[in-house]
Design an enzyme around this catalytic site. Sequence first.
Site, mmCIF file in Angstrom:
data_model
loop_
_atom_site.group_PDB
_atom_site.id
_atom_site.type_symbol
_atom_site.label_atom_id
_atom_site.label_comp_id
_atom_site.label_asym_id
_atom_site.label_seq_id
_atom_site.Cartn_x
_atom_site.Cartn_y
_atom_site.Cartn_z
ATOM 1 N N GLU A 72 4.137 -4.890 7.652
ATOM 2 C CA GLU A 72 3.318 -3.851 8.305
ATOM 3 C C GLU A 72 3.705 -3.615 9.759
ATOM 4 O O GLU A 72 3.687 -2.487 10.247
ATOM 5 C CB GLU A 72 1.819 -4.214 8.232
ATOM 6 C CG GLU A 72 1.202 -4.093 6.853
ATOM 7 C CD GLU A 72 1.326 -5.342 6.006
ATOM 8 O OE1 GLU A 72 2.123 -6.243 6.377
ATOM 9 O OE2 GLU A 72 0.646 -5.420 4.975
ATOM 10 N N ALA B 113 0.866 -1.173 0.000
ATOM 11 C CA ALA B 113 0.000 0.000 0.000
ATOM 12 C C ALA B 113 0.907 1.230 0.000
ATOM 13 O O ALA B 113 2.059 1.150 0.433
ATOM 14 C CB ALA B 113 -0.857 -0.012 1.255
ATOM 15 N N GLY C 128 0.589 -4.952 1.101
ATOM 16 C CA GLY C 128 -0.573 -5.074 0.227
ATOM 17 C C GLY C 128 -0.271 -5.845 -1.052
ATOM 18 O O GLY C 128 -1.158 -6.472 -1.637
ATOM 19 N N GLU D 280 -0.563 -9.342 -0.162
ATOM 20 C CA GLU D 280 -1.982 -9.635 0.081
ATOM 21 C C GLU D 280 -2.754 -9.774 -1.232
ATOM 22 O O GLU D 280 -3.597 -10.656 -1.375
ATOM 23 C CB GLU D 280 -2.602 -8.521 0.933
ATOM 24 C CG GLU D 280 -2.061 -8.496 2.345
ATOM 25 C CD GLU D 280 -2.597 -7.322 3.141
ATOM 26 O OE1 GLU D 280 -2.123 -6.182 2.921
ATOM 27 O OE2 GLU D 280 -3.480 -7.529 3.977
HETATM 28 N N1 COA Z 1 4.696 3.090 -0.574
HETATM 29 C C1 COA Z 1 5.140 4.242 -1.048
HETATM 30 N N2 COA Z 1 6.361 4.389 -1.602
HETATM 31 C C2 COA Z 1 7.144 3.295 -1.641
HETATM 32 C C3 COA Z 1 6.734 2.056 -1.146
HETATM 33 C C4 COA Z 1 5.433 1.977 -0.593
HETATM 34 N N3 COA Z 1 4.938 0.831 -0.126
HETATM 35 N N4 COA Z 1 7.738 1.157 -1.313
HETATM 36 C C5 COA Z 1 8.739 1.837 -1.911
HETATM 37 N N5 COA Z 1 8.380 3.120 -2.104
HETATM 38 C C6 COA Z 1 9.165 4.179 -2.702
HETATM 39 C C7 COA Z 1 10.281 4.637 -1.753
HETATM 40 O O1 COA Z 1 9.781 5.545 -0.777
HETATM 41 C C8 COA Z 1 11.243 5.254 -2.724
HETATM 42 O O2 COA Z 1 10.751 6.542 -3.050
HETATM 43 P P1 COA Z 1 11.795 7.789 -3.131
HETATM 44 O O3 COA Z 1 12.642 7.466 -4.340
HETATM 45 O O4 COA Z 1 10.879 8.955 -3.351
HETATM 46 O O5 COA Z 1 12.566 7.806 -1.850
HETATM 47 C C9 COA Z 1 11.084 4.376 -3.973
HETATM 48 O O6 COA Z 1 9.845 3.706 -3.855
HETATM 49 C C10 COA Z 1 12.181 3.328 -4.077
HETATM 50 O O7 COA Z 1 12.204 2.615 -2.857
HETATM 51 P P2 COA Z 1 13.527 2.456 -1.946
HETATM 52 O O8 COA Z 1 13.080 2.169 -0.554
HETATM 53 O O9 COA Z 1 14.437 3.611 -2.142
HETATM 54 O O10 COA Z 1 14.147 1.158 -2.643
HETATM 55 P P3 COA Z 1 15.097 0.070 -1.956
HETATM 56 O O11 COA Z 1 15.565 -0.799 -3.057
HETATM 57 O O12 COA Z 1 16.093 0.720 -1.062
HETATM 58 O O13 COA Z 1 14.102 -0.783 -1.008
HETATM 59 C C11 COA Z 1 12.059 -1.980 -0.459
HETATM 60 C C12 COA Z 1 13.057 -1.544 -1.566
HETATM 61 C C13 COA Z 1 10.875 -2.617 -1.137
HETATM 62 C C14 COA Z 1 12.751 -2.956 0.506
HETATM 63 C C15 COA Z 1 11.613 -0.714 0.324
HETATM 64 O O14 COA Z 1 11.172 0.258 -0.613
HETATM 65 C C16 COA Z 1 10.491 -0.963 1.288
HETATM 66 O O15 COA Z 1 10.697 -1.488 2.363
HETATM 67 N N6 COA Z 1 9.253 -0.552 0.899
HETATM 68 C C17 COA Z 1 8.126 -0.635 1.783
HETATM 69 C C18 COA Z 1 7.585 -2.006 1.881
HETATM 70 C C19 COA Z 1 6.442 -2.051 2.867
HETATM 71 O O16 COA Z 1 6.586 -1.803 4.048
HETATM 72 N N7 COA Z 1 5.254 -2.375 2.346
HETATM 73 C C20 COA Z 1 4.087 -2.496 3.133
HETATM 74 C C21 COA Z 1 3.307 -1.250 3.119
HETATM 75 S S1 COA Z 1 1.802 -1.433 4.062
#
Ligand code: COA
Length: 272
Positions: free
Chosen positions: A151, A83, A128, A131
């Site tokens: 989460e 999400a 999400g 999910e």
């Molecule tokens: N929602 C909004 N933006 C997200 C996102 C999410 N779920 N997941 C990644 N992004 C964005 C990051 O904020 C980043 O944006 P920015 O360039 O403006 O900073 C961009 O996507 C790239 O992500 P980044 O975190 O820099 O890549 P990474 O390779 O270092 O890490 C992940 C990848 C997937 C491990 C990491 O992005 C992450 O943990 N995302 C969240 C996952 C999560 O908690 N999902 C559940 C949400 S309820």
Amino acid sequence: MIEELNNYNFLTENDNLLLKTYNLGFEKKQILIIVVNREKSLNAVNIDILKSLVNILKHVKNDSNILSIILTGAGTKAFIAGADIKSMSTYDPEDAYKYSVLGQDLVKLINSFHKPIIAAVNGYALGGGCEIASACHLRYASENSIFGQPEVKLGIIAGWGGTVNLKRLIGVGNATKLLISGDTINCDEALKMGLVNMVFPLENFLSLVIKEVKRFCQNSPNAIKNTLFSINSSNDDESYRTESDLFRDSFKHEDSRIGISAFLRKEKPKFK
Ligand code: COA
């Protein structure tokens, strides 16, 4: 590969979704490929995307030419990284509740759909994303896929049916471990757990998935419809309600602010 496909004849108002069709080569039958196209945010799903996905599926329900649907993410890094956390950072508990119910509407629609919906997981399937994949009838993953329900690291709970569908798919023990640890697992672990059905190389991933999906498009659509209905006919309404109530409650707790703001600052959360 995407370039070789045709456009689907339905105007989605949403630039973050691409709709393509693959011609099966008999009558006018097709596979619909829905691509979540928000690569810069790792295909994170916001309210508009949720609403559009629901609208598209409602439309496809009545399109007798579409025999199956493949859902995938743009690029090679993410299926759906969850999400949209940036939008969630502005939510009060009532907004969070509505977001949960909307996500649940989508996963329920996917799960009860009468044509097979396949998640072609091409990278991160987190929160999400995991999910939505779990609600699909099958999950085919590329070798770089990573699954998880992080989460709890944001101080919230899964809100789009994760607590309902994961336990159906991988059992209560595995589901609990994923949901309370926030750990991520790779495609081999996911395959062992039964979270994914098959793993394919990343190169030509979509073509390989299409090839596999084509095989069951040869079978009786009516028999497939009834099989899907029979498999997925359980009544989980109360569990879904509990999940969205508790999702709302998690936004009343300070942990959600600690966890979400830490993510946005790219820091580790310090829960009290
Ligand atoms: N929602 C909004 N933006 C997200 C996102 C999410 N779920 N997941 C990644 N992004 C964005 C990051 O904020 C980043 O944006 P920015 O360039 O403006 O900073 C961009 O996507 C790239 O992500 P980044 O975190 O820099 O890549 P990474 O390779 O270092 O890490 C992940 C990848 C997937 C491990 C990491 O992005 C992450 O943990 N995302 C969240 C996952 C999560 O908690 N999902 C559940 C949400 S309820």
